[in-house]
Write an enzyme that holds these catalytic residues in place. Structure first.
Site, PDB file in Angstrom:
ATOM      1  N   GLU A 148       0.849  -1.188   0.000  1.00  0.00           N
ATOM      2  CA  GLU A 148       0.000   0.000   0.000  1.00  0.00           C
ATOM      3  C   GLU A 148       0.891   1.247   0.000  1.00  0.00           C
ATOM      4  O   GLU A 148       1.899   1.314   0.687  1.00  0.00           O
ATOM      5  CB  GLU A 148      -0.907   0.019   1.230  1.00  0.00           C
ATOM      6  CG  GLU A 148      -1.846   1.215   1.264  1.00  0.00           C
ATOM      7  CD  GLU A 148      -2.794   1.217   2.451  1.00  0.00           C
ATOM      8  OE1 GLU A 148      -3.838   1.887   2.362  1.00  0.00           O
ATOM      9  OE2 GLU A 148      -2.489   0.556   3.472  1.00  0.00           O
ATOM     10  N   CYS A 155      -6.030  -2.778   2.677  1.00  0.00           N
ATOM     11  CA  CYS A 155      -5.772  -2.525   4.092  1.00  0.00           C
ATOM     12  C   CYS A 155      -7.026  -2.601   4.965  1.00  0.00           C
ATOM     13  O   CYS A 155      -7.483  -3.675   5.308  1.00  0.00           O
ATOM     14  CB  CYS A 155      -5.050  -1.187   4.250  1.00  0.00           C
ATOM     15  SG  CYS A 155      -4.211  -0.994   5.845  1.00  0.00           S
ATOM     16  N   LYS A 157      -9.934   2.060  -2.653  1.00  0.00           N
ATOM     17  CA  LYS A 157     -10.197   1.629  -1.277  1.00  0.00           C
ATOM     18  C   LYS A 157     -11.629   1.975  -0.876  1.00  0.00           C
ATOM     19  O   LYS A 157     -12.050   3.131  -0.932  1.00  0.00           O
ATOM     20  CB  LYS A 157      -9.191   2.309  -0.337  1.00  0.00           C
ATOM     21  CG  LYS A 157      -9.144   1.747   1.076  1.00  0.00           C
ATOM     22  CD  LYS A 157      -7.996   2.399   1.834  1.00  0.00           C
ATOM     23  CE  LYS A 157      -7.710   1.732   3.158  1.00  0.00           C
ATOM     24  NZ  LYS A 157      -6.521   2.326   3.809  1.00  0.00           N
TER      25      LYS A 157
END
Length: 283
Positions: A48, A160, A119
């Protein structure tokens, strides 16, 4: 597309970053070249925010358009040159209406952009005595699920904080995914507590492989990543794991394990769908 092979070699590149974007990208280029030469993977994953410092004050400054930005072009060229799939970690993306996204790009062996995952769940937490971070101060959230097909195997993409949401992983499982890849940068508060736990939980819940690629730990950075990039198999066992520093983790994925686990513990077909269900909402 038929499944051409049940074995797929992955290379996870745990990279150290800096405030120099070009240096960060060139470090990734060097490590990709080394991984290809030494290990001949089919698919390479990056961390990331691998081309920039991880911090709300940096996202707009380091943002690029996709696929014509500098980082995208470098990854495209490498994928085509070495005929590999590259799951390009994440970069800050300059999107529509000047919005900034935390975005994962996926490149095919022809150098084409085959997927782009923004995301979905923004990292907004405030752990007393630990860490406060608010991605929503700068970033916009993505709204799309992302599934890629590599040699007949469906792979879901998350980023994440997305890993904390079992419903998202369940929808990937419902869609037939055998693996979920999460570029991720857990920190020194949540990492020791939840990093391995969440990966093994998602793998166990959905009987699939879970792959995470973290930045290397740099204790001098403003945001200190936990490291420990990892591959967890469908039995929820850690198959491979990195330490804290820069490292290339290589794992041979045997997708036949997915079917073995699902046949031996057939929870998917035993769910009480007359009582509950996880379903994707129509947009």
């Amino acid at each position: 597309m038929s499944k051409t092979s049940n074995i797929m070699r992955l290379a996870l590149l745990q990279l150290k970053g800096s405030k120099d974007k070009v240096a960060n990208v060139q470090n990734a280029v060097t490590k990709i070249e080394a991984a290809v030469k030494e290990h001949k993977p089919r698919l390479i994953t990056l961390p990331e925010c691998f081309n920039a410092p991880y911090g709300t004050k940096y996202f707009r400054e380091y943002s690029e358009t996709i696929p014509d930005g500098y980082t995208s072009q470098q990854l495209s060229n490498l994928a085509r040159k070495h005929q590999v799939y590259i799951v390009g970690g994440t970069i800050p993306e300059l999107g529509e209406n000047d919005a900034i996204y935390n975005t994962c790009t996926v490149w095919s062996p022809t150098g084409d952009l085959v997927a782009k995952h923004r995301k979905m769940h923004l990292f907004d937490i405030d752990v007393k005595g630990g860490i406060r971070f608010k991605e929503s101060e700068t970033l916009s959230a993505g709204n799309d699920f992302t599934i890629i097909n590599v040699d007949g195997h469906k792979i879901g993409i998350g980023i994440c904080y997305d890993i904390r949401f079992e419903e998202m992983a369940r929808l990937y499982r419902n869609a037939g995914c055998e693996m979920i890849i999460y570029p991720a940068a857990f920190n020194m508060t949540t990492g020791p507590l939840h990093w391995e736990l969440l990966q093994r939980s998602r793998a166990n819940d959905n009987q699939l492989f879970v792959v995470t690629t973290s930045p290397a730990r740099d204790t001098s950075a403003e945001y200190v990543a936990y490291g420990h990039s990892m591959v967890v198999n469908p039995w929820a066992k850690v198959q491979q794991s990195a330490s804290e520093g820069e490292e290339i983790v290589v794992a041979d994925i045997d997708f036949s394990e997915v079917e073995q686990v699902r046949q031996q513990i057939p929870v998917f077909g035993q769910r009480r769908l007359d009582l509950y269900a996880t379903e994707r909402k129509a947009k």
